[in-house]
Write an enzyme that holds these catalytic residues in place. Structure first.
Site, PDB file in Angstrom:
ATOM      1  N   PHE A 110      27.219 -18.681 -32.968  1.00 31.86           N
ATOM      2  CA  PHE A 110      28.256 -17.730 -32.540  1.00 31.86           C
ATOM      3  C   PHE A 110      29.529 -18.417 -32.074  1.00 31.86           C
ATOM      4  O   PHE A 110      30.582 -17.775 -31.981  1.00 31.86           O
ATOM      5  CB  PHE A 110      27.702 -16.811 -31.444  1.00 31.86           C
ATOM      6  CG  PHE A 110      27.949 -17.280 -30.041  1.00 31.86           C
ATOM      7  CD1 PHE A 110      27.118 -18.198 -29.435  1.00 31.86           C
ATOM      8  CD2 PHE A 110      29.042 -16.800 -29.322  1.00 31.86           C
ATOM      9  CE1 PHE A 110      27.351 -18.637 -28.135  1.00 31.86           C
ATOM     10  CE2 PHE A 110      29.285 -17.226 -28.023  1.00 31.86           C
ATOM     11  CZ  PHE A 110      28.437 -18.153 -27.427  1.00 31.86           C
ATOM     12  N   LYS A 111      29.472 -19.706 -31.791  1.00 31.88           N
ATOM     13  CA  LYS A 111      30.667 -20.420 -31.350  1.00 31.88           C
ATOM     14  C   LYS A 111      31.802 -20.296 -32.379  1.00 31.88           C
ATOM     15  O   LYS A 111      32.972 -20.384 -32.026  1.00 31.88           O
ATOM     16  CB  LYS A 111      30.359 -21.895 -31.112  1.00 31.88           C
ATOM     17  CG  LYS A 111      29.208 -22.169 -30.158  1.00 31.88           C
ATOM     18  CD  LYS A 111      29.520 -21.747 -28.744  1.00 31.88           C
ATOM     19  CE  LYS A 111      28.609 -22.369 -27.697  1.00 31.88           C
ATOM     20  NZ  LYS A 111      27.200 -21.931 -27.729  1.00 31.88           N
ATOM     21  N   ASP A 112      31.426 -20.099 -33.645  1.00 31.54           N
ATOM     22  CA  ASP A 112      32.450 -19.952 -34.686  1.00 31.54           C
ATOM     23  C   ASP A 112      33.352 -18.733 -34.458  1.00 31.54           C
ATOM     24  O   ASP A 112      34.496 -18.726 -34.893  1.00 31.54           O
ATOM     25  CB  ASP A 112      31.793 -19.797 -36.062  1.00 31.54           C
ATOM     26  CG  ASP A 112      31.141 -21.086 -36.550  1.00 31.54           C
ATOM     27  OD1 ASP A 112      31.641 -22.170 -36.214  1.00 31.54           O
ATOM     28  OD2 ASP A 112      30.125 -20.990 -37.268  1.00 31.54           O
ATOM     29  N   THR A 145      28.653 -25.853 -29.796  1.00 32.79           N
ATOM     30  CA  THR A 145      30.103 -25.902 -29.603  1.00 32.79           C
ATOM     31  C   THR A 145      30.704 -27.103 -30.329  1.00 32.79           C
ATOM     32  O   THR A 145      31.764 -27.007 -30.945  1.00 32.79           O
ATOM     33  CB  THR A 145      30.453 -26.011 -28.107  1.00 32.79           C
ATOM     34  OG1 THR A 145      29.969 -24.854 -27.452  1.00 32.79           O
ATOM     35  CG2 THR A 145      31.941 -26.106 -27.897  1.00 32.79           C
TER      36      THR A 145
END
Ligand SMILES: *Cc1c(COP(=O)(O)O)cnc(C)c1O
Length: 498
Positions: A110-112, A145
């Site tokens: 989900f960091k994207d 991350t």
């Protein structure tokens, strides 16, 4: 919108300078001076828009007047074009449970969602401030991350990225993703230590004037891609609102109905973005904070005691193996009625004594919106296996999301709350193939690539393309250093680049 420091309300700064600096000079974190609101009518309008448009609309509320909607839209369109289809599809699990998948981006985590947008915000902010030197992005990562920042910033003009990760504290796939990173402006280095060690070192570097001066002589200014940077958090608010729009549009809820979100948490950035969405007026009943065995947040919410003097566990959800959740500072600021002295005292206590306690009575009026729980390794595995085997709605969870699902099952048993609930899914199961395969098959395969193939054979889910190609890529970075050498490693990189 101006930004203020959690440790000094009088330190007000523009949004571009908050993004460029990452962290406030007094060690505090930047927060918006007030919360913009979103009405039911606006939600109705957003339903008609696609994700990049929704995200630009939400971002504009926080980043105006420094950025216009059209500028922001150009960033979000470019960022989310790197995703495979819808950037955050909401999948129905059963009548009241939904999964928001945030891992269809370039690094399968989900960091994207934020780290594809941040480079655009940072480059534009620098330009608006008239900055000419290079920016050095320092990242401490618990696994995801780092890779997302490397992908986001690789070959972006005027920037360099250095990533430090715990050498023995990330999954094999996460490690391979980082060690094989391409790009001329990137550097990756393992450390002997855990994520907190890496994060502490990075924070120390940010606060160190001497290093800042040395880097300045070398033409560099430091910035952060960790979720302490406002430019990281702001794009995360959008998907809470977007998933709500999707539920209304699919007629699962009516506009105005409340929903719960369950968030697998580590550094507390993701769930904090959900809290901010709620402060904007999004109808949220409960924010459910899910932890693995490193359940310092669970204890905090249940007792008011934040204590990092405890055993640190390496789990199969390594991106949540964190004891110092930086973004909790931002929540403390809000819970205390924006009391900067209160926050500063608590953060000093944490640094000096390794714990702080808050009087629950002081903040009781705001705490009920949170529920916190944790899941141990066995429970997490059982959850992956249980939902994979479910005959009606088979679903393959990654270990982080499985922690969230486990905690939600406990919550449901305890409360019988029938509010529609969104499980925030933070990674593709293929980022953790060894553990996921073992959970669903009962067999153990140590080789991550073999486990990947086996997993694909037995599940209906295809491997994300970037992970499929990983094994053919060359290792570029395999250095591992002592945690005390992080500062000198940064300086030596900057000197080499000069
Ligand atoms: C980073 C991460 C988390 C934790 O998110 P925070 O914002 O740090 O709380 C959870 N799951 C995965 C897969 C992650 O990469």
């Amino acid at each position: 919108m101006d930004y203020i420091s959690t440790r000094n309300k009088n330190l007000s700064t523009s949004c571009v300078s908050a993004i460029v600096n990452g962290i406030s000079k007094d060690g505090g974190l930047f927060v918006p001076s007030s919360f913009p609101m979103i009405s039911n009518g606006e939600i109705e309008k957003l339903i008609e828009l696609d994700y990049p448009e929704r995200a630009a609309y939400i971002l504009e509320k926080f980043l105006t007047p420094d950025f216009s909607y059209d500028e922001l839209l150009s960033y979000t369109q470019e960022a989310y074009s790197r995703f495979d289809g819808d950037p955050c599809p909401v999948v129905k699990l059963d009548d009241q449970t939904f999964v928001m998948e945030l891992w269809h981006g370039p690094t399968s985590a989900f960091k994207d969602m934020a780290l594809t947008v941040l480079p655009h915000l940072l480059a534009a902010s620098r330009k608006k401030l008239g900055e000419t030197g290079r920016t050095l992005i320092l990242v401490a990562t618990s696994g995801d991350t780092g890779k997302a920042a490397l992908e986001g910033f690789k070959d972006v003009e005027g920037t360099d990225v250095i990533v430090f990760y715990p050498s023995d504290g990330v999954s094999p796939m996460q490690k391979m993703q980082m060690m094989t990173q391409e790009g001329d402006n990137v550097y990756v280095c393992g450390i002997k230590g855990n994520f907190d060690d890496a994060q502490n070192a990075v924070k120390r570097i940010f606060a160190d004037n001497e290093i800042a001066l040395k880097l300045k002589e070398l033409g560099y200014k430091l910035s952060s891609a960790n979720s302490i940077n406002w430019g990281r958090l702001a794009p995360q608010i959008a998907y809470y609102i977007s998933s709500y729009c999707d539920l209304v549009s699919a007629e699962e809820i009516e506009n105005g109905d409340k929903v719960n979100f369950v968030v697998p948490s580590g550094n507390f950035g993701n769930i904090l973005a959900g809290y901010y969405a709620m402060r904007m007026g999004l109808p949220i009943n409960r924010l459910i904070c899910a932890s693995n065995m490193n359940n310092v947040l669970t204890d905090f919410f249940n007792t008011g005691n934040y204590d990092i003097k405890r055993e640190f566990y390496k789990t199969m959800s390594p991106s949540m193996d964190i004891l110092i959740s930086s973004n909790l500072e931002r929540l403390l600021f809000e819970l205390s009625g924006r009391d900067d002295k209160f926050v500063e005292n608590k953060m000093t206590e944490l640094k000096e004594k390794g714990f702080y306690t808050i009087d629950k009575k002081e903040i009781e009026s705001v705490l009920p919106m949170f529920y916190a729980g944790s899941a141990d390794e066995e429970y997490t595995k059982d959850t992956i296996s249980y939902y994979f085997d479910d005959e009606d709605e088979s679903y393959l969870f990654d270990p982080h999301t499985a922690v969230a699902m486990s905690v939600y099952d406990d919550y449901y048993d305890e409360t019988d709350d029938t509010t529609p609930t969104v499980i925030v899914s933070t990674a593709s199961p293929y980022k953790f193939p060894v553990d996921v395969y073992s959970a669903v098959s009962g067999k153990s395969i140590d080789d991550a690539y073999k486990a990947t193939d086996m997993l694909e054979e037995i599940s209906a889910q295809p491997i994300p393309e970037p992970l499929r190609n990983l094994k053919n890529r060359k290792t570029r970075f395999d250095k591992v250093i002592d945690k005390k050498d992080i500062e000198s490693e940064v300086i030596s990189y900057a000197m080499k680049r000069n």
